[in-house]
Design an enzyme around this catalytic site. Structure first.
Site, PDB file in Angstrom:
ATOM      1  N   SER A   1       0.844  -1.195   0.000  1.00 58.40           N
ATOM      2  CA  SER A   1       0.000   0.000   0.000  1.00 58.40           C
ATOM      3  C   SER A   1       0.879   1.243   0.000  1.00 58.40           C
ATOM      4  O   SER A   1       1.661   1.453   0.926  1.00 58.40           O
ATOM      5  CB  SER A   1      -0.905   0.017   1.248  1.00 58.40           C
TER       6      SER A   1
ATOM      7  N   GLY B   1     -16.527   9.569   3.674  1.00 59.39           N
ATOM      8  CA  GLY B   1     -17.846   9.380   3.084  1.00 59.39           C
ATOM      9  C   GLY B   1     -17.870   9.386   1.565  1.00 59.39           C
ATOM     10  O   GLY B   1     -18.933   9.451   0.956  1.00 59.39           O
TER      11      GLY B   1
ATOM     12  N   SER C   1     -16.508   6.897  -0.017  1.00 58.01           N
ATOM     13  CA  SER C   1     -16.493   5.465  -0.293  1.00 58.01           C
ATOM     14  C   SER C   1     -15.180   4.950  -0.886  1.00 58.01           C
ATOM     15  O   SER C   1     -15.162   4.255  -1.895  1.00 58.01           O
ATOM     16  CB  SER C   1     -17.660   5.100  -1.205  1.00 58.01           C
ATOM     17  N   SER C   2     -14.096   5.288  -0.214  1.00 61.04           N
ATOM     18  CA  SER C   2     -12.807   4.727  -0.628  1.00 61.04           C
ATOM     19  C   SER C   2     -12.798   3.215  -0.427  1.00 61.04           C
ATOM     20  O   SER C   2     -12.120   2.494  -1.169  1.00 61.04           O
ATOM     21  CB  SER C   2     -11.671   5.377   0.166  1.00 61.04           C
TER      22      SER C   2
ATOM     23  N   ASP D   1     -22.639   1.926  -3.084  1.00 55.32           N
ATOM     24  CA  ASP D   1     -21.249   2.348  -3.290  1.00 55.32           C
ATOM     25  C   ASP D   1     -20.526   1.461  -4.299  1.00 55.32           C
ATOM     26  O   ASP D   1     -19.832   1.951  -5.188  1.00 55.32           O
ATOM     27  CB  ASP D   1     -20.489   2.327  -1.961  1.00 55.32           C
TER      28      ASP D   1
ATOM     29  N   TYR E   1     -27.375   5.721  13.603  1.00 54.01           N
ATOM     30  CA  TYR E   1     -27.738   4.986  12.385  1.00 54.01           C
ATOM     31  C   TYR E   1     -28.598   3.774  12.749  1.00 54.01           C
ATOM     32  O   TYR E   1     -29.640   3.531  12.149  1.00 54.01           O
ATOM     33  CB  TYR E   1     -26.455   4.550  11.668  1.00 54.01           C
TER      34      TYR E   1
HETATM   35  P1  ADP Z   1     -14.961   5.502   3.277  1.00 56.72           P
HETATM   36  O1  ADP Z   1     -15.390   4.299   2.510  1.00 56.72           O
HETATM   37  O2  ADP Z   1     -16.092   6.443   3.530  1.00 56.72           O
HETATM   38  O3  ADP Z   1     -13.795   6.208   2.693  1.00 56.72           O
HETATM   39  P2  ADP Z   1     -14.366   3.510   5.250  1.00 56.72           P
HETATM   40  O4  ADP Z   1     -14.022   3.575   6.681  1.00 56.72           O
HETATM   41  O5  ADP Z   1     -15.514   2.681   4.837  1.00 56.72           O
HETATM   42  O6  ADP Z   1     -14.512   4.997   4.733  1.00 56.72           O
HETATM   43  O7  ADP Z   1     -13.109   2.939   4.459  1.00 56.72           O
HETATM   44  C1  ADP Z   1     -11.834   3.521   4.614  1.00 56.72           C
HETATM   45  C2  ADP Z   1     -10.789   2.422   4.717  1.00 56.72           C
HETATM   46  O8  ADP Z   1     -10.615   1.768   3.423  1.00 56.72           O
HETATM   47  C3  ADP Z   1      -9.405   2.947   5.033  1.00 56.72           C
HETATM   48  O9  ADP Z   1      -9.235   3.125   6.424  1.00 56.72           O
HETATM   49  C4  ADP Z   1      -8.528   1.825   4.495  1.00 56.72           C
HETATM   50  O10 ADP Z   1      -8.490   0.731   5.381  1.00 56.72           O
HETATM   51  C5  ADP Z   1      -9.276   1.387   3.242  1.00 56.72           C
HETATM   52  N1  ADP Z   1      -8.756   2.107   2.059  1.00 56.72           N
HETATM   53  C6  ADP Z   1      -9.401   2.971   1.271  1.00 56.72           C
HETATM   54  N2  ADP Z   1      -8.598   3.441   0.285  1.00 56.72           N
HETATM   55  C7  ADP Z   1      -7.401   2.849   0.457  1.00 56.72           C
HETATM   56  C8  ADP Z   1      -6.140   2.927  -0.216  1.00 56.72           C
HETATM   57  N3  ADP Z   1      -5.948   3.749  -1.245  1.00 56.72           N
HETATM   58  N4  ADP Z   1      -5.124   2.159   0.236  1.00 56.72           N
HETATM   59  C9  ADP Z   1      -5.318   1.333   1.307  1.00 56.72           C
HETATM   60  N5  ADP Z   1      -6.461   1.241   1.976  1.00 56.72           N
HETATM   61  C10 ADP Z   1      -7.500   1.992   1.583  1.00 56.72           C
HETATM   62 MG    MG Z   2     -16.777   2.837   3.188  1.00 57.07          MG
END
Ligand code: ADP
Ligand code: MG
Length: 390
Positions: free
Chosen positions: A73, A129, A131-132, A177, A226
């Site tokens: 990562s 929020g 949706s990473s 998402d 929620y």
């Molecule tokens: P959101 O989906 O709203 O961004 P979440 O808590 O559902 O928030 O997801 C975030 C988590 O997803 C991060 O803490 C990480 O564990 C993972 N994540 C997202 N993007 C990456 C990335 N580019 N590299 C590694 N992990 C990631």
């Molecule tokens: Mg999420």
């Protein structure tokens, strides 16, 4: 920031070479998303309107030897090793659980994945929020399919990624998402029926941008409230079911039904139900407004959605209201609302191109004055769903 997907993909390929001493076979991308309208309608089996955005997760990969997947990562500066014969959740490198969950679901679906070397990088802010997490899951699924010449219907892929998050990571998210991250289309928003997964696209107003303002407020209440809202919606259905035939979710309750039978609900439950029933109606109206080219109406519906989330669903807070009020004070802002769970997080606004600079200045200045916090403002475009970069 500022670099194109192609530039980032080349940098990621360099990173891959540095880590693994060879070329990646493919690089894929999967986008994050905004929810333009349709707040808390998903678990009521209703309608939502998301758009994929030009912030994404990129993943480079190649098939390897042995029985592990090794993934680096870039964001966390960490390597994680996943044993394919025994895929487990981990506490350290917890970001890898999203990838592990997708591998696990491929195996459960009878598609054994090969050993791989992967490098992942993203520019979606984590946990605000956009949706990473869904983007990371969808990028993983997309990469596995490319590396194995596999084929999977977009809808199946989204459902598989949702199961990875529900069952493996343990987050009870809906389908929106992952669905939009797989299937999004540039310049368009998707109307999605969360019950049937029927969907269609509509053009966003020409000459506008999607602007997300992050309140930077910790969402401490979000989880517990929620669950309370979900329970209140279920309570509404269980009472209304005695008076309206054949309803299974608030999605089945019309505005007229609620007018006739709402009096049978406890006050708070009635407010929650009114939000959901009218919000579903607003998503349908938003689709009609976009198709008719009526951007004023579209913006008004966003503002009404915010007011309903604030007054009826009661998931707003001062910070979100201040951001929304500052946003709509800018003449080129069509509409604005709080996005997602509430109690903090981000607002989403649709803003004319020529008003974006003013929007940024006005919203930052007003919010900073009210809270002492500088909001983070991201100017976005609706983008295509997941796919191969090279
Ligand atoms: P959101 O989906 O709203 O961004 P979440 O808590 O559902 O928030 O997801 C975030 C988590 O997803 C991060 O803490 C990480 O564990 C993972 N994540 C997202 N993007 C990456 C990335 N580019 N590299 C590694 N992990 C990631
Ligand atoms: Mg999420």
């Amino acid at each position: 920031m500022g670099s194109s997907v192609e530039e980032r993909a080349r940098a990621l390929a360099d990173e891959f070479r540095g880590r693994f001493g060879r070329e990646p076979e493919v690089v894929v991308r999967a986008p994050g998303r905004v929810e333009l309208i349709g707040g808390h309608t998903d678990y009521n089996e209703g309608f939502v309107m998301p758009a994929a955005i030009d912030r994404d997760v990129l993943m480079a990969g190649a098939v390897a030897q042995g029985d592990t997947v090794r993934v680096w990562s870039v964001n966390f500066g960490e390597m994680s090793e996943i044993l394919l014969t025994d895929i487990r959740r981990v506490e350290e490198a917890s970001w890898s659980n999203y990838i592990r969950g997708v591998l696990d679901q491929f195996h459960r679906a009878g598609r054994v994945t090969p050993p791989m070397e992967l490098v992942v990088e993203g520019n979606i802010p984590l946990g605000s929020g956009l949706s990473s997490s869904a983007a990371l899951e969808v990028a993983t699924a997309c990469l596995i399919l490319k590396l194995t010449d596999g084929d999977m219907d977009g809808r199946e892929m989204a459902l598989l990624c949702q199961r990875a998050e529900n069952e493996f990571v343990g987050v009870n998210c809906g389908i929106m998402d992952q669905f939009i991250s797989v299937l999004g289309q540039a310049g368009k928003t998707m109307f999605l029926d969360c019950r049937t997964l029927d969907h269609q696209f509509a053009n966003l107003p020409r000459g506008t941008r999607i602007v997300v303002a992050d309140s930077k407020k910790p969402r401490t209440l979000a989880g517990s409230e929620y669950n309370v809202r979900r329970a209140q919606c279920e309570e509404a259905v269980s009472i209304l079911r005695k008076h309206i035939n054949g309803i299974r979710a608030l999605r089945d309750v019309s505005v007229e039904d609620l007018e006739r039978h709402g009096g049978k609900l406890p006050d708070v439950v009635r407010k929650r139900a009114r939000h959901v029933v009218h919000e579903n109606e607003r998503v349908l109206q938003a689709l009609r407004a976009l198709n008719a080219g009526d951007e004023t109406e579209f913006g008004n519906l966003l503002n009404q959605s915010h007011a309903s989330a604030r007054d009826l669903y009661e998931i707003s807070c001062d910070e979100m209201n201040w951001l929304q009020e500052a946003a709509v004070s800018v003449p080129g802002c069509l509409g604005s609302r709080l996005m997602g769970g509430g109690f903090g997080g981000c607002t989403v606004s649709v803003v004319r191109d020529e008003a974006v600079d003013e929007f940024r200045a006005v919203v930052s200045e007003r919010y900073a004055r009210q809270t002492g916090i500088e909001p983070e403002i991201s100017v976005l475009n609706a983008s295509d769903g997941a796919g191969q970069v090279f």
